[in-house]
Design a protein around this motif. Structure first.
Motif, PDB file in Angstrom:
ATOM      1  N   ASP A 160       0.858  -1.209  -0.101  1.00  0.00           N
ATOM      2  CA  ASP A 160       0.186  -0.122   0.126  1.00  0.00           C
ATOM      3  C   ASP A 160       0.912   1.150  -0.279  1.00  0.00           C
ATOM      4  O   ASP A 160       1.632   1.476   0.791  1.00  0.00           O
ATOM      5  CB  ASP A 160      -0.717  -0.135   0.990  1.00  0.00           C
ATOM      6  CG  ASP A 160      -2.038   1.268   1.252  1.00  0.00           C
ATOM      7  OD1 ASP A 160      -1.617   1.722  -0.107  1.00  0.00           O
ATOM      8  OD2 ASP A 160      -2.598   1.409   2.145  1.00  0.00           O
ATOM      9  N   GLY A 161       1.117   1.583  -0.884  1.00  0.00           N
ATOM     10  CA  GLY A 161       2.262   3.106  -1.044  1.00  0.00           C
ATOM     11  C   GLY A 161       3.554   2.622  -1.312  1.00  0.00           C
ATOM     12  O   GLY A 161       4.340   1.622  -1.527  1.00  0.00           O
ATOM     13  N   GLU A 162       3.784   3.467   0.314  1.00  0.00           N
ATOM     14  CA  GLU A 162       5.545   2.585   0.610  1.00  0.00           C
ATOM     15  C   GLU A 162       5.209   1.754   1.572  1.00  0.00           C
ATOM     16  O   GLU A 162       6.449   1.290   2.407  1.00  0.00           O
ATOM     17  CB  GLU A 162       6.421   3.593   0.985  1.00  0.00           C
ATOM     18  CG  GLU A 162       5.979   4.885  -0.039  1.00  0.00           C
ATOM     19  CD  GLU A 162       6.954   4.282  -1.271  1.00  0.00           C
ATOM     20  OE1 GLU A 162       8.545   3.453  -0.973  1.00  0.00           O
ATOM     21  OE2 GLU A 162       7.584   4.758  -2.313  1.00  0.00           O
ATOM     22  N   THR A 163       4.601   1.092   1.852  1.00  0.00           N
ATOM     23  CA  THR A 163       4.440  -0.114   3.195  1.00  0.00           C
ATOM     24  C   THR A 163       3.558  -1.658   2.355  1.00  0.00           C
ATOM     25  O   THR A 163       3.066  -1.511   1.972  1.00  0.00           O
ATOM     26  CB  THR A 163       4.017   0.825   4.330  1.00  0.00           C
ATOM     27  OG1 THR A 163       1.707   0.896   4.131  1.00  0.00           O
ATOM     28  CG2 THR A 163       4.135   1.932   5.104  1.00  0.00           C
ATOM     29  N   TRP A 164       3.791  -2.040   3.269  1.00  0.00           N
ATOM     30  CA  TRP A 164       3.428  -3.009   3.097  1.00  0.00           C
ATOM     31  C   TRP A 164       1.820  -3.611   4.009  1.00  0.00           C
ATOM     32  O   TRP A 164       2.497  -3.362   5.560  1.00  0.00           O
ATOM     33  CB  TRP A 164       4.292  -4.466   3.314  1.00  0.00           C
ATOM     34  CG  TRP A 164       5.156  -4.243   2.001  1.00  0.00           C
ATOM     35  CD1 TRP A 164       6.095  -3.550   1.602  1.00  0.00           C
ATOM     36  CD2 TRP A 164       4.914  -5.093   0.777  1.00  0.00           C
ATOM     37  NE1 TRP A 164       6.522  -3.194   0.187  1.00  0.00           N
ATOM     38  CE2 TRP A 164       6.573  -4.465   0.076  1.00  0.00           C
ATOM     39  CE3 TRP A 164       3.588  -6.159   0.458  1.00  0.00           C
ATOM     40  CZ2 TRP A 164       6.372  -5.385  -1.708  1.00  0.00           C
ATOM     41  CZ3 TRP A 164       4.605  -6.236  -1.253  1.00  0.00           C
ATOM     42  CH2 TRP A 164       5.359  -6.531  -1.659  1.00  0.00           C
TER      43      TRP A 164
END
Length: 702
Positions: A232-236
């Protein structure tokens, strides 16, 4: 303070109170909103309560400034007609001088030309506006800012401790959000660590960040399917429901880099509520003189809260013998106190329940916790209130004793009838096979009862024989023992027939203590029981009821007709062979040494691994086969003190067999997991010099 003074300063004081509370109200609302958003309703109520107390204190102090001195100053400044003499109107009870009295009379008529409301201070409009704007700003900011556990989480630096390698993704930031079930009343919280303890049923949400970004990342479970992470964008992100404790590791490199450390999630099970009787402390109480009601007090506790309502089961047993009548009812109760520690104190009026002398009242509290969707129900301890009968005990001068064992049997036939009638009523809503099974079970109870009544007719009870007891009799002592005693059967009437189970009757009649007429009636009762038993075991309780009722009628006739009379006799011990006394002859004496059977342990793989990890001859310096140990751990997880810690230690040794600290940690875990060895039998104390001489004299081994 005179009435005139109170009349003139009251409007000013009321305006000061209202003005202060009006300025405090926006701040109280803002503080409550901020507390609710930050800490929940409890914090909000605490802030509002403290703020309200401070506002009232400040308002009272502001109102206290409007006293006699203020009133005199205000009247002299605003009312020229009072000629600066208003102090004479509110003078104390001290007498006035003649000139002062004359002036007092002149201005007393002028005071009523004005109204007390003219002296009220104005509203603090500017201050109130400023306070309202500030409070509105705080409220908007509190509503826009996310609560703890809401909105995007704040990521904390990772704590994996792995070195950075070019091209190998590694975890750099992490957050674990725990959303407890709603029934627990716990708030959502964010954990900077990936190890946590949470209530069972909680929702776990991981938010992770890697550097560099991996193509695929998973949460690898030590036992079970891996949990995939979604980018999700820069995160998991990943989420799952916590239904059991587990071990896992974050694997962004799909086993291309160093092995990440294990993390642990412990599931905290919802404990069932606990019910304790506070009053009375004893389980059996007696009715006191003049008592007309009973108020037992129960305490119900639970980790997350007990339901506000509970049920009290009240069972009444009125009468004696076959005349005992049972009634049962449940009443709803409302508890008091906090949800986690409620008190239930019902007042039970004897007249409303029909509780009279010669009966027992048994109460039992049934509570539930707040678990959703399936609350846990717990039955508390039974409390008994006994009202002794007013009937005087019978007395007589007979030489002997009256055995009350037989009437104690006459208490089960009615219960068999009640069970059969209840089963017939439940037939429509019950499966056929269950209906037949229940009927056969009642038939088994009827068989047990029939066998016990048959003993009084000279018959034998069904069952396996039991060891004889030391009742002082032996073969050839002149008594008719009728064979060895039988093993008592479980079921109706089993605890009462001590004589029938462990002895034999010593009456004038060789077979029974009953007279012939009563014996014939009891024989008819047994015959009817046999018919009832046959129909019940065939699944036809409706056809068994007529026979059961006839058996009950015959039993009542026997109960009213006779009692068993036993002659008072003493024990007859077997004769002692005086020729063997003091001779030391040991012929015929069996050895008292008990053979010790070896105990098969259940810790085979654990013990082998423990020896392999040690320093003994079985130690293994290289890799150890841990598959059998891991299977043993999973099989015995229910009895191990900490199965997850042991599995984690096994995984550490498997990942790095040369790690001495890992091997030591696993060996320590195995020591706590294995069963403690049984205590060895103590060796018999050897004979001293005197004992040795005695054993030698009688031919024994010293």
């Amino acid at each position: 303070m005179t009435g005139l003074l109170a009349h003139w300063i009251a409007p000013a004081r009321r305006r000061a109170l209202a003005d202060t509370l009006a300025m405090a109200m926006p701040l109280l609302i803002a503080g409550g909103v901020v507390g609710w958003r930050g800490g929940g309703p409890v914090i909000a109520l605490l802030i509002v309560a403290i703020g309200s107390a401070m506002a009232i204190l400040i308002a009272r102090r502001r109102a206290a400034r409007f006293d006699r001195a203020w009133l005199v100053r205000s009247l002299d400044n605003s009312r020229p007609e009072l000629e600066d003499s208003s102090a004479l109107l509110f003078a104390e009870d001290a007498p006035l001088a003649p000139l002062q009295a004359l002036q007092h009379t002149r201005i007393a008529a002028r005071i009523d030309q004005g109204a007390p409301d003219d002296l009220r201070p104005g509203w603090s409009r500017r201050t109130l506006l400023a306070v309202s704007i500030m409070a509105a700003t705080l409220i908007i900011a509190a509503l826009l800012c996310p609560r703890p556990g809401e909105g995007p989480p704040m990521l904390a630096p990772a704590q994996e401790g792995l070195p950075a390698r070019p091209g190998i993704p590694r975890l750099v930031a992490q957050n674990l959000r725990i959303i407890p079930p709603s029934y627990t009343g716990l708030s959502v919280r964010d954990s900077a660590s990936l190890d946590a303890r949470a209530p069972r049923g909680a929702r776990l949400e991981w938010t992770l960040r890697f550097d560099p970004q991996p193509s695929n990342a998973v949460l690898a479970m030590l036992a079970g399917q891996p949990l995939s992470l979604r980018r999700d964008g820069e995160t998991w992100i990943a989420s799952r429901t916590l239904d059991a404790s587990f071990l896992y590791r974050v694997d962004p490199a799909t086993a291309r880099g160093p092995t990440p450390p294990l993390h642990r999630i412990d599931a905290i099970a919802d404990a069932p509520p606990q019910v304790k009787a506070l009053s009375p402390t004893a389980s059996l109480s007696m009715v006191t003189a003049g008592q007309r009601s009973w108020t037992p007090v129960f305490a119900a506790t639970d980790d997350y809260g007990v339901a506000a309502t509970a049920r009290l089961r009240v069972t009444l047993a009125i009468g004696e013998g076959e005349n005992v009548t049972f009634s049962e009812r449940e009443i709803a109760l409302t508890g008091s106190g906090p949800a986690r520690d409620r008190r239930f104190a019902p007042r039970l009026d004897f007249s409303s329940f029909g509780f009279v002398a010669g009966g027992d009242m048994v109460v039992q509290l049934i509570v539930r916790d707040n678990r959703s969707p399936t609350p846990q129900e717990v039955r508390g301890p039974s409390m008994i209130l006994r009202w002794p009968s007013t009937k005087e005990p019978e007395s007589g001068g007979m030489e002997g004793m009256v055995n009350t064992t037989l009437p104690a049997y006459f208490r089960s036939q009615r219960q068999i009838i009640i069970d059969a009638e209840a089963l017939i009523k439940q037939k429509r809503g019950m499966a056929l096979d269950r209906y037949v099974t229940r009927s056969a079970s009642i038939g088994g109870d009827q068989q047990i009862l029939r066998g016990r009544y048959s003993q009084f007719l000279g018959g034998e009870e069904e069952g396996e024989p039991a060891l004889p007891t030391a009742d002082g009799h032996q073969e050839g002592d002149g008594h008719d023992h009728g064979g060895p005693p039988k093993q008592p059967s479980t079921g109706f009437g089993a605890p009462e027939d001590v004589l029938g189970d462990f002895g034999h009757p010593h009456d004038d009649s060789p077979a029974s203590s009953l007279d012939p007429e009563t014996r014939a009636i009891l024989k008819q009762a047994v015959d009817e029981m046999w018919q009832s038993e046959r129909e019940l075991k065939q699944g036809r309780p409706d056809l068994a009821l007529p026979f059961a009722y006839k058996a009950l009628r015959f039993i009542k006739e026997v109960q009213q007709a006779t009692r068993i009379f036993l002659s008072r006799v003493g024990p007859e011990l077997p004769p002692i062979d005086a020729t063997r006394r003091m001779t030391g002859k040991r012929e015929g004496l069996a050895s008292r040494t008990l053979a010790l059977a070896p105990v098969e342990g259940r810790d085979g793989p654990a013990a082998a691994a423990w020896r392999a990890l040690g320093e003994g001859p079985d130690a293994i310096r290289g890799p150890i086969a841990l598959d059998a140990l891991e299977d043993w751990t999973r099989t015995n997880a229910g009895r191990l003190p900490d199965a997850l810690a042991l599995l984690g230690a096994i995984d550490s040794v498997r990942s790095d067999p040369a790690c001495m600290a890992c091997r030591a940690r696993l060996r320590a875990q195995l020591w706590t997991a294995m069963e403690r060895p049984l205590a060895r039998p103590a060796r018999r104390r050897p004979a001293d010099a005197g004992g040795a001489r005695y054993l030698g004299a009688i031919g024994g081994t010293p």
